[in-house]
Motif scaffolding. Sequence first.
Motif, PDB file in Angstrom:
ATOM      1  N   LEU A  24       0.885  -1.287  -0.100  1.00 51.46           N
ATOM      2  CA  LEU A  24      -0.019  -0.043  -0.006  1.00 51.46           C
ATOM      3  C   LEU A  24       0.849   1.184   0.203  1.00 51.46           C
ATOM      4  O   LEU A  24       1.441   1.364   0.817  1.00 51.46           O
ATOM      5  CB  LEU A  24      -0.933   0.058   1.241  1.00 51.46           C
ATOM      6  N   CYS A  26       0.614   5.034   0.597  1.00 52.77           N
ATOM      7  CA  CYS A  26      -0.257   6.050   1.167  1.00 52.77           C
ATOM      8  C   CYS A  26       0.358   7.620   0.763  1.00 52.77           C
ATOM      9  O   CYS A  26       1.442   7.795   0.868  1.00 52.77           O
ATOM     10  CB  CYS A  26      -0.403   5.981   2.496  1.00 52.77           C
ATOM     11  N   HIS A 108      -1.264  -0.846  -4.141  1.00 51.89           N
ATOM     12  CA  HIS A 108      -2.434  -0.174  -4.346  1.00 51.89           C
ATOM     13  C   HIS A 108      -2.321   1.004  -3.826  1.00 51.89           C
ATOM     14  O   HIS A 108      -1.514   1.354  -2.708  1.00 51.89           O
ATOM     15  CB  HIS A 108      -3.713  -0.879  -3.502  1.00 51.89           C
ATOM     16  N   TYR A 110      -3.355   4.528  -1.767  1.00 53.45           N
ATOM     17  CA  TYR A 110      -4.595   5.120  -0.693  1.00 53.45           C
ATOM     18  C   TYR A 110      -4.412   6.421  -0.556  1.00 53.45           C
ATOM     19  O   TYR A 110      -3.356   6.843  -0.135  1.00 53.45           O
ATOM     20  CB  TYR A 110      -4.189   4.274   0.483  1.00 53.45           C
TER      21      TYR A 110
END
Length: 115
Positions: A24, A26, A108, A110
């Motif tokens: 992830l 961010c 991914h 975020y």
Amino acid sequence: MKYLGSCHCGKVKFEAEGEIESGLACNCSMCQRKGSLLWFIPRTSMQLLTPEENSKPYLFNKHKIEHRFCPNCGIHPYAEAIAPDGTPKAAINLRCIEGIDLNAIPVHHYDGRAI
């Protein structure tokens, strides 16, 4: 699978167990600056190999995530938090894991700035 990880100087070392299915990225004010790529696992799946006091905590915003960093080299190898269901979690910085191909891990994104 078990993975070894550490800060740059080796003062903070850990093992993490599990399957790395994704990372992830961010964009909150902290993660964007440190460039971490996070893998979330149960805290019980991470074992420190060095004393906890070798790392220092940093809390910001809502003080819900304890970002851990090495005071010697400045690297942030992991963070700790409690998930909404009450489960203790570790957020492992995949960039601190030895011998993995980061390009092979799906990322991914975020939007942490929206929170």
